[in-house]
Design a protein around this motif. Structure first.
Motif, PDB file in Angstrom:
ATOM      1  N   LYS A   9       0.956  -1.207  -0.007  1.00 50.41           N
ATOM      2  CA  LYS A   9       0.056  -0.036   0.056  1.00 50.41           C
ATOM      3  C   LYS A   9       0.819   1.295  -0.175  1.00 50.41           C
ATOM      4  CE  LYS A   9      -2.170  -0.076   3.533  1.00 50.41           C
ATOM      5  NZ  LYS A   9      -3.050   0.027   4.837  1.00 50.41           N
ATOM      6  N   PRO A  10       0.418   2.497  -0.637  1.00 47.59           N
ATOM      7  CA  PRO A  10       1.205   3.707  -0.589  1.00 47.59           C
ATOM      8  C   PRO A  10       1.229   3.970   0.844  1.00 47.59           C
ATOM      9  CG  PRO A  10      -0.595   3.843  -2.324  1.00 47.59           C
ATOM     10  CD  PRO A  10      -0.754   2.509  -1.458  1.00 47.59           C
ATOM     11  N   GLY A  11       2.639   4.370   1.174  1.00 45.43           N
ATOM     12  CA  GLY A  11       2.808   5.083   2.374  1.00 45.43           C
ATOM     13  C   GLY A  11       3.000   3.983   3.619  1.00 45.43           C
ATOM     14  N   CYS A  12       3.355   2.915   3.038  1.00 45.09           N
ATOM     15  CA  CYS A  12       3.276   1.835   4.085  1.00 45.09           C
ATOM     16  C   CYS A  12       4.939   1.691   4.277  1.00 45.09           C
ATOM     17  CB  CYS A  12       2.698   0.385   3.549  1.00 45.09           C
ATOM     18  SG  CYS A  12       3.244  -1.042   4.584  1.00 45.09           S
ATOM     19  N   PHE A  13       5.202   1.814   5.790  1.00 43.76           N
ATOM     20  CA  PHE A  13       6.725   1.698   6.046  1.00 43.76           C
ATOM     21  C   PHE A  13       7.165   0.290   5.664  1.00 43.76           C
ATOM     22  CE2 PHE A  13      10.282   0.678   8.948  1.00 43.76           C
ATOM     23  CZ  PHE A  13      11.037   1.693   8.702  1.00 43.76           C
ATOM     24  N   GLY A  14       6.432  -0.839   6.218  1.00 42.68           N
ATOM     25  CA  GLY A  14       7.007  -1.974   6.080  1.00 42.68           C
ATOM     26  C   GLY A  14       7.111  -2.519   4.486  1.00 42.68           C
ATOM     27  N   CYS A  15       6.022  -1.904   3.865  1.00 47.03           N
ATOM     28  CA  CYS A  15       6.007  -2.168   2.237  1.00 47.03           C
ATOM     29  C   CYS A  15       7.310  -1.783   1.566  1.00 47.03           C
ATOM     30  CB  CYS A  15       4.734  -1.749   1.863  1.00 47.03           C
ATOM     31  SG  CYS A  15       3.364  -2.250   2.375  1.00 47.03           S
ATOM     32  N   ARG A  16       7.437  -0.388   2.081  1.00 52.37           N
ATOM     33  CA  ARG A  16       8.624   0.256   1.382  1.00 52.37           C
ATOM     34  C   ARG A  16      10.076  -0.528   1.603  1.00 52.37           C
ATOM     35  NH1 ARG A  16      11.873   4.114   3.521  1.00 52.37           N
ATOM     36  NH2 ARG A  16       9.973   4.661   5.043  1.00 52.37           N
ATOM     37  N   LYS A  17      10.331  -0.943   3.141  1.00 50.55           N
ATOM     38  CA  LYS A  17      11.291  -1.473   3.340  1.00 50.55           C
ATOM     39  C   LYS A  17      11.566  -2.892   2.796  1.00 50.55           C
ATOM     40  CE  LYS A  17      14.019   0.448   5.763  1.00 50.55           C
ATOM     41  NZ  LYS A  17      15.051   1.402   5.288  1.00 50.55           N
ATOM     42  N   PHE A  29      11.144  -9.188  -8.131  1.00 47.30           N
ATOM     43  CA  PHE A  29       9.786  -9.250  -7.448  1.00 47.30           C
ATOM     44  C   PHE A  29       8.966  -8.273  -8.352  1.00 47.30           C
ATOM     45  CE2 PHE A  29      11.597  -5.629  -5.308  1.00 47.30           C
ATOM     46  CZ  PHE A  29      10.636  -4.794  -5.254  1.00 47.30           C
ATOM     47  N   GLN A  30       7.600  -8.612  -8.072  1.00 47.59           N
ATOM     48  CA  GLN A  30       6.366  -7.733  -8.887  1.00 47.59           C
ATOM     49  C   GLN A  30       5.858  -7.211  -7.581  1.00 47.59           C
ATOM     50  OE1 GLN A  30       3.405 -10.182 -10.833  1.00 47.59           O
ATOM     51  NE2 GLN A  30       2.324  -8.255 -11.406  1.00 47.59           N
ATOM     52  N   GLU A  31       5.617  -5.837  -7.652  1.00 51.56           N
ATOM     53  CA  GLU A  31       4.977  -5.167  -6.822  1.00 51.56           C
ATOM     54  C   GLU A  31       3.301  -5.001  -6.999  1.00 51.56           C
ATOM     55  OE1 GLU A  31       5.577  -1.787  -3.312  1.00 51.56           O
ATOM     56  OE2 GLU A  31       7.148  -1.776  -4.915  1.00 51.56           O
ATOM     57  N   VAL A  32       2.484  -5.263  -6.164  1.00 51.10           N
ATOM     58  CA  VAL A  32       1.080  -4.821  -6.554  1.00 51.10           C
ATOM     59  C   VAL A  32       0.361  -3.988  -5.492  1.00 51.10           C
ATOM     60  CG1 VAL A  32      -1.297  -6.236  -6.814  1.00 51.10           C
ATOM     61  CG2 VAL A  32       0.780  -7.285  -7.622  1.00 51.10           C
ATOM     62  N   ASP A  33      -0.082  -3.041  -5.894  1.00 52.09           N
ATOM     63  CA  ASP A  33      -0.740  -1.772  -5.020  1.00 52.09           C
ATOM     64  C   ASP A  33      -2.037  -2.465  -4.653  1.00 52.09           C
ATOM     65  OD1 ASP A  33      -1.917   0.169  -3.655  1.00 52.09           O
ATOM     66  OD2 ASP A  33      -1.064   1.668  -5.143  1.00 52.09           O
ATOM     67  N   LEU A  34      -2.358  -2.759  -3.401  1.00 54.50           N
ATOM     68  CA  LEU A  34      -3.425  -3.211  -2.985  1.00 54.50           C
ATOM     69  C   LEU A  34      -4.502  -2.078  -3.065  1.00 54.50           C
ATOM     70  CD1 LEU A  34      -2.581  -5.149   0.114  1.00 54.50           C
ATOM     71  CD2 LEU A  34      -3.470  -6.177  -2.016  1.00 54.50           C
ATOM     72  N   THR A  35      -4.325  -0.883  -3.004  1.00 55.31           N
ATOM     73  CA  THR A  35      -5.453  -0.027  -3.238  1.00 55.31           C
ATOM     74  C   THR A  35      -5.951   0.518  -4.447  1.00 55.31           C
ATOM     75  OG1 THR A  35      -3.765   2.084  -3.258  1.00 55.31           O
ATOM     76  CG2 THR A  35      -4.506   1.384  -1.106  1.00 55.31           C
ATOM     77  N   ALA A  36      -4.979  -0.041  -5.493  1.00 59.55           N
ATOM     78  CA  ALA A  36      -5.403   0.182  -6.832  1.00 59.55           C
ATOM     79  C   ALA A  36      -5.773  -0.953  -7.670  1.00 59.55           C
ATOM     80  CB  ALA A  36      -4.131   0.625  -7.647  1.00 59.55           C
ATOM     81  N   PRO A  38      -8.235  -3.796  -6.814  1.00 66.63           N
ATOM     82  CA  PRO A  38      -9.272  -4.514  -6.151  1.00 66.63           C
ATOM     83  C   PRO A  38      -9.356  -6.057  -5.985  1.00 66.63           C
ATOM     84  CG  PRO A  38     -10.419  -2.852  -7.591  1.00 66.63           C
ATOM     85  CD  PRO A  38      -9.096  -3.195  -7.687  1.00 66.63           C
ATOM     86  N   ALA A  39      -9.029  -6.681  -7.269  1.00 64.97           N
ATOM     87  CA  ALA A  39      -8.972  -8.189  -7.164  1.00 64.97           C
ATOM     88  C   ALA A  39      -8.028  -8.602  -6.131  1.00 64.97           C
ATOM     89  CB  ALA A  39      -8.723  -8.527  -8.693  1.00 64.97           C
ATOM     90  N   ALA A  40      -6.621  -7.913  -6.201  1.00 63.74           N
ATOM     91  CA  ALA A  40      -5.536  -8.156  -5.292  1.00 63.74           C
ATOM     92  C   ALA A  40      -6.058  -8.069  -3.856  1.00 63.74           C
ATOM     93  CB  ALA A  40      -4.151  -7.791  -5.638  1.00 63.74           C
ATOM     94  N   LEU A  41      -6.597  -6.939  -3.494  1.00 59.62           N
ATOM     95  CA  LEU A  41      -7.094  -6.866  -2.068  1.00 59.62           C
ATOM     96  C   LEU A  41      -8.035  -8.011  -1.653  1.00 59.62           C
ATOM     97  CD1 LEU A  41      -7.210  -5.131   0.265  1.00 59.62           C
ATOM     98  CD2 LEU A  41      -9.245  -3.851  -0.636  1.00 59.62           C
ATOM     99  N   GLU A  42      -8.855  -8.564  -2.273  1.00 60.30           N
ATOM    100  CA  GLU A  42      -9.850  -9.435  -2.186  1.00 60.30           C
ATOM    101  C   GLU A  42      -9.106 -10.779  -2.160  1.00 60.30           C
ATOM    102  OE1 GLU A  42     -13.558 -11.748  -4.288  1.00 60.30           O
ATOM    103  OE2 GLU A  42     -13.159  -9.905  -5.138  1.00 60.30           O
TER     104      GLU A  42
END
Length: 57
Positions: A9-17, A29-36, A38-42
């Motif tokens: 998620k954007p702004g996530c410290f753990g994600c960035r690190k 690796f492939q990064e998937v933004d959960l906020t953008a 919806p299928a990945a969030l589900e």
């Protein structure tokens, strides 16, 4: 070959690190933004049962 997906998620410290560590080690690796994506969030919440990011598969 092993494929790594980082759900973040954007702004996530753990994600960035986590992304920085993979990059520093040269691990592809492939990064998937959960906020953008919806299928990945589900997938992460409903199928895998996680409620926080990052999630590494």
């Amino acid at each position: 070959m092993l494929r790594i997906t980082l759900y973040s998620k954007p702004g996530c410290f753990g994600c960035r690190k986590t992304a920085e560590k993979f990059t520093a080690l040269g691990v592809p690796f492939q990064e998937v933004d959960l906020t953008a994506t919806p299928a990945a969030l589900e997938y992460v919440t409903e199928e895998l049962g996680y409620s926080q990011a990052p999630v590494v598969i």
